[in-house]
Write a protein that holds these residues in place. Structure first.
Motif, PDB file in Angstrom:
ATOM      1  N   PRO A  24     -36.878  29.626 -20.065  1.00  0.00           N
ATOM      2  CA  PRO A  24     -38.283  29.938 -19.765  1.00  0.00           C
ATOM      3  C   PRO A  24     -38.427  31.247 -18.986  1.00  0.00           C
ATOM      4  O   PRO A  24     -39.483  31.860 -18.982  1.00  0.00           O
ATOM      5  N   LEU A  25     -37.360  31.683 -18.380  1.00  0.00           N
ATOM      6  CA  LEU A  25     -37.375  32.905 -17.579  1.00  0.00           C
ATOM      7  C   LEU A  25     -37.682  34.127 -18.441  1.00  0.00           C
ATOM      8  O   LEU A  25     -38.519  34.946 -18.108  1.00  0.00           O
ATOM      9  N   CYS A  26     -36.975  34.244 -19.571  1.00  0.00           N
ATOM     10  CA  CYS A  26     -37.121  35.470 -20.359  1.00  0.00           C
ATOM     11  C   CYS A  26     -37.542  35.190 -21.788  1.00  0.00           C
ATOM     12  O   CYS A  26     -37.680  36.102 -22.583  1.00  0.00           O
ATOM     13  N   GLY A  27     -37.745  33.909 -22.123  1.00  0.00           N
ATOM     14  CA  GLY A  27     -38.224  33.604 -23.459  1.00  0.00           C
ATOM     15  C   GLY A  27     -37.135  33.501 -24.520  1.00  0.00           C
ATOM     16  O   GLY A  27     -37.436  33.413 -25.695  1.00  0.00           O
ATOM     17  N   ASP A  28     -35.865  33.530 -24.097  1.00  0.00           N
ATOM     18  CA  ASP A  28     -34.790  33.372 -25.072  1.00  0.00           C
ATOM     19  C   ASP A  28     -34.864  31.997 -25.729  1.00  0.00           C
ATOM     20  O   ASP A  28     -35.130  31.000 -25.064  1.00  0.00           O
ATOM     21  N   GLU A  29     -34.609  31.988 -27.034  1.00  0.00           N
ATOM     22  CA  GLU A  29     -34.572  30.722 -27.769  1.00  0.00           C
ATOM     23  C   GLU A  29     -33.272  30.665 -28.551  1.00  0.00           C
ATOM     24  O   GLU A  29     -32.943  31.621 -29.250  1.00  0.00           O
ATOM     25  N   VAL A  30     -32.565  29.561 -28.407  1.00  0.00           N
ATOM     26  CA  VAL A  30     -31.362  29.376 -29.205  1.00  0.00           C
ATOM     27  C   VAL A  30     -31.506  28.085 -30.001  1.00  0.00           C
ATOM     28  O   VAL A  30     -31.945  27.069 -29.479  1.00  0.00           O
ATOM     29  N   ILE A  31     -31.168  28.166 -31.290  1.00  0.00           N
ATOM     30  CA  ILE A  31     -31.176  26.973 -32.130  1.00  0.00           C
ATOM     31  C   ILE A  31     -29.748  26.760 -32.616  1.00  0.00           C
ATOM     32  O   ILE A  31     -29.119  27.693 -33.132  1.00  0.00           O
ATOM     33  N   ILE A  32     -29.226  25.579 -32.382  1.00  0.00           N
ATOM     34  CA  ILE A  32     -27.855  25.268 -32.801  1.00  0.00           C
ATOM     35  C   ILE A  32     -27.887  24.184 -33.884  1.00  0.00           C
ATOM     36  O   ILE A  32     -28.578  23.176 -33.737  1.00  0.00           O
ATOM     37  N   TYR A  33     -27.152  24.444 -34.966  1.00  0.00           N
ATOM     38  CA  TYR A  33     -26.928  23.430 -35.989  1.00  0.00           C
ATOM     39  C   TYR A  33     -25.456  23.056 -35.913  1.00  0.00           C
ATOM     40  O   TYR A  33     -24.599  23.944 -35.911  1.00  0.00           O
ATOM     41  N   VAL A  34     -25.200  21.775 -35.840  1.00  0.00           N
ATOM     42  CA  VAL A  34     -23.801  21.390 -35.748  1.00  0.00           C
ATOM     43  C   VAL A  34     -23.562  20.162 -36.617  1.00  0.00           C
ATOM     44  O   VAL A  34     -24.405  19.265 -36.697  1.00  0.00           O
ATOM     45  N   GLN A  35     -22.407  20.185 -37.302  1.00  0.00           N
ATOM     46  CA  GLN A  35     -22.043  19.057 -38.152  1.00  0.00           C
ATOM     47  C   GLN A  35     -20.754  18.464 -37.613  1.00  0.00           C
ATOM     48  O   GLN A  35     -19.720  19.143 -37.592  1.00  0.00           O
ATOM     49  N   VAL A  36     -20.848  17.226 -37.147  1.00  0.00           N
ATOM     50  CA  VAL A  36     -19.692  16.571 -36.526  1.00  0.00           C
ATOM     51  C   VAL A  36     -19.274  15.403 -37.401  1.00  0.00           C
ATOM     52  O   VAL A  36     -20.114  14.616 -37.828  1.00  0.00           O
ATOM     53  N   ALA A  37     -17.987  15.325 -37.695  1.00  0.00           N
ATOM     54  CA  ALA A  37     -17.465  14.177 -38.448  1.00  0.00           C
ATOM     55  C   ALA A  37     -16.123  13.774 -37.861  1.00  0.00           C
ATOM     56  O   ALA A  37     -15.267  14.643 -37.619  1.00  0.00           O
ATOM     57  N   ASP A  38     -15.969  12.502 -37.598  1.00  0.00           N
ATOM     58  CA  ASP A  38     -14.719  11.974 -37.023  1.00  0.00           C
ATOM     59  C   ASP A  38     -14.306  12.737 -35.772  1.00  0.00           C
ATOM     60  O   ASP A  38     -13.123  13.066 -35.588  1.00  0.00           O
ATOM     61  N   GLY A  39     -15.275  13.050 -34.942  1.00  0.00           N
ATOM     62  CA  GLY A  39     -14.954  13.706 -33.670  1.00  0.00           C
ATOM     63  C   GLY A  39     -14.554  15.165 -33.806  1.00  0.00           C
ATOM     64  O   GLY A  39     -14.047  15.765 -32.864  1.00  0.00           O
ATOM     65  N   VAL A  40     -14.804  15.755 -34.999  1.00  0.00           N
ATOM     66  CA  VAL A  40     -14.451  17.170 -35.207  1.00  0.00           C
ATOM     67  C   VAL A  40     -15.709  17.969 -35.534  1.00  0.00           C
ATOM     68  O   VAL A  40     -16.560  17.502 -36.313  1.00  0.00           O
ATOM     69  N   ILE A  41     -15.819  19.152 -34.933  1.00  0.00           N
ATOM     70  CA  ILE A  41     -16.954  20.023 -35.239  1.00  0.00           C
ATOM     71  C   ILE A  41     -16.631  20.751 -36.538  1.00  0.00           C
ATOM     72  O   ILE A  41     -15.929  21.755 -36.548  1.00  0.00           O
ATOM     73  N   GLU A  42     -17.148  20.203 -37.627  1.00  0.00           N
ATOM     74  CA  GLU A  42     -16.777  20.731 -38.940  1.00  0.00           C
ATOM     75  C   GLU A  42     -17.461  22.056 -39.233  1.00  0.00           C
ATOM     76  O   GLU A  42     -16.887  22.928 -39.856  1.00  0.00           O
ATOM     77  N   ASP A  43     -18.707  22.159 -38.792  1.00  0.00           N
ATOM     78  CA  ASP A  43     -19.416  23.419 -39.029  1.00  0.00           C
ATOM     79  C   ASP A  43     -20.453  23.631 -37.925  1.00  0.00           C
ATOM     80  O   ASP A  43     -20.937  22.664 -37.332  1.00  0.00           O
TER      81      ASP A  43
END
Lengths: 410, 156
Positions: free
Chosen positions: B38-57
């Motif tokens: 909120p300080l500077c208006g930065d926005e980050v969007i994260i997409y994450v695909q997790v399978a079997d405890g692994v960050i696949e993408d």
């Protein structure tokens, strides 16, 4: 007569300090202004000679403190063309003054479906209180759009005002600098049977203010942007509105009588000033008003128009298509607030590079996220000027801006 | 003042100009989370695909300053293909590099010592500590990723 900027600068003690070994180039007065010596002295003097609580003391000190507070109210009333001192309600800042109207007049007078009209260039302070009333009481919020030149698009004004109860508009945009046609809007609001509120936070510090000429019913502004201390703001309202409005916060100072069964309220304006008020801050604001009156508000505005013209010319000549300055291009149509984008470099990075040269600008959404969305950006860099700025500050900004290229332009 | 060169290291600027893993993933199977500064208006969007405890993408989007964008890019490159446990170690090591006390809401690493974690490119963000206002720019993507991964695990 034009402002003698060198003499003005000498009135502001902070102008002597250095930042990172460079002279202070302060271009963030739209966020807060610096304080001249007479304001700092007035606050110190109050604590050294008059400090005591107001309105209920029977001893000399308390009488003098009360007089100092009420004298400040008188000065503010004169400064904005109010008929009576009692039309001036002291609040913490403009945000609180707007919330006061929403929570007292708004709660008492607005119901489900009642339209409140604001504009796309409002500061969050004139958006969120109405969102809150929408959530609590079901009011309908309508938005006057802006055109690409930074002015309001009034094409559909009649339709937007149809059935409206209140039109609430910033007199000057804190992002674009646009000066809005307040009188025209007030007349249109009144023709439609609505009341008119003006957020004058960016107006009163910079232009001669006459609440009657504005045609407004409510005017809110803050002290710290007009050479006064933080913690003191003002709500002006027509006396019959203040009389009819229910109180704001409950507590001491705002009552006439309290029993186990209930309470009755004090007279206006104290009805809206619960608790010990910001006395020293009010005294400081009184001194700020005296200071600005001494400079002459016509001269303050003249200086701003000239300096804004110089800044627009300098930055555009120097950087051409590499810089985009938002808002009206004509200095007479705007305040000294320049929001810009430079070579696509993120404003936070621009501000960081400028800081190295002692140049203070603000980067971000400037508490106007709906406007940022309309402009199609998440943030801008904003340089804003006041009585102590001169052409050398603009030159320093222009020089330092180019240094961002070293890091961000391949 | 600390040198701007400490903040804007070449490797940071490279990630800023040529972001890795910028984009979107289909949701589902991926999970999407948004973070705001909120300080500077930065926005980050994260997409994450997790399978079997692994960050696949992982992909990221949004708009922000060089530090927040570079941090997102470096983070995505560092955690892609790693386990959620390794992510937690990275997160702890990164926060400690940013001189931030462990967040009680963050899951603690279940094994391994975060001090042993090699942050690689992320080490370049060390200079941010000298510019305290910018620390939030660097940590925004990590907060958002933690949120996304928690959501992914809750829904899996």
């Amino acid at each position: 007569m034009a402002l003698d900027t060198a003499a003005v600068r000498a009135d502001f003690p902070i102008m002597c300090r250095e930042v990172h070994g460079r002279r202070l180039v302060y271009l963030d007065s739209a966020a807060t202004s610096h304080k001249p010596r007479p304001v700092i002295d007035a606050v110190t003097d109050y604590y050294e000679r008059f400090n005591s609580n107001v309105h209920r003391g029977s001893y000399q000190l308390a009488v003098e403190a009360t007089e100092a507070l009420e004298e400040a109210r008188r000065k503010v009333a004169n400064f904005i063309g109010a008929d009576q001192d009692s039309e001036i309600v002291f609040a913490k800042n403009a945000t609180e003054a707007i919330n006061l109207v929403a929570r007292t007049w708004g709660r008492a007078n607005l119901g489900p479906g009642d339209p409140v009209v604001i504009t796309e260039l409002e500061h969050h302070a004139n958006i969120v209180p109405w969102h809150m009333l929408a959530a609590e009481q079901g009011i309908e919020l309508r938005w006057i759009p802006i055109r690409s030149d930074g002015h309001l698009d009034l094409t559909d004004l009649d339709r937007l005002l149809d059935g409206a109860r209140l039109l609430s508009v910033a007199a000057v945009s804190n992002v674009l600098g646009t000066i809005n046609p307040i009188r025209q809007l007030a007349d249109a609001a009144h023709d439609a049977g609505a009341l008119m509120m003006v957020d004058a936070s960016q107006y009163t510090p910079h232009l001669p203010t006459d609440v009657k000429e504005m045609g407004a019913d409510f005017v809110a502004f803050t002290g710290h942007k007009m050479c006064g201390p933080t913690g003191i703001g003002v709500l002006w309202a027509r006396p019959e509105l203040l009389e009819a409005m229910p109180p704001f916060l409950g507590g001491g100072e705002m009552i006439l009588n309290v029993t186990k069964e209930g309470f009755s309220t004090a007279a206006v304006p104290w009805k809206f000033e619960a608790g010990t008020p910001p006395i020293a801050e009010a005294v400081g604001l009184g001194a700020a008003v005296d200071y600005l009156t001494g400079l002459g508000m016509e001269q303050v505005r003249e200086h701003e128009v000239a300096l804004t013209g110089y800044a627009l010319r300098t930055l555009n000549q120097r950087y051409g298509d590499d810089i985009t300055i938002h808002g009206p291009t004509e200095p007479a149509e705007r305040g000294g607030v320049l929001s810009f984008e430079y070579k696509g470099i993120h404003p936070h990075d621009v501000a960081q590079v400028l800081d190295r040269s002692g140049v203070c600008v603000r980067a971000g959404h400037h508490c106007a996220k709906p406007l940022m969305r309309v402009l199609g950006c998440a943030a801008t860099s904003r340089a804003s000027m006041y009585v102590y700025n001169d052409e050398s500050d603009v030159d320093a900004l222009a020089d330092a801006l180019g240094e961002a290229d070293v890091f961000f332009i391949e | 003042m600390p040198d701007l060169e400490d903040l804007y290291r070449e490797i940071i600027l490279d990630h800023y100009r040529n972001p890795r893993n910028r984009g979107e993933l289909d949701t589902p199977p991926a999970v999407r989370a948004e973070g705001f500064n909120p300080l500077c208006g930065d926005e980050v969007i994260i997409y994450v695909q997790v399978a079997d405890g692994v960050i696949e993408d992982i992909k990221f989007g949004g708009q922000g300053c060089s530090i927040s964008q570079a941090s997102s890019s470096m983070m995505s490159a560092a955690v892609k293909g790693r386990t959620v446990e390794e992510l937690q170690q990275f997160n702890h090591a990164f926060r400690s590099m940013m001189s931030i006390e462990p967040d009680p809401d963050d899951p603690a690493p279940t094994n391994g010592n975060s001090a042993d974690v090699k942050l690689g490119d992320l080490e370049a963000l060390k200079g941010v500590v000298k510019f305290p206002v910018r620390i939030k720019c660097a940590t925004l993507s990590w907060h958002t990723l933690t949120q996304a991964v928690e959501e992914a695990q809750a829904t899996s």
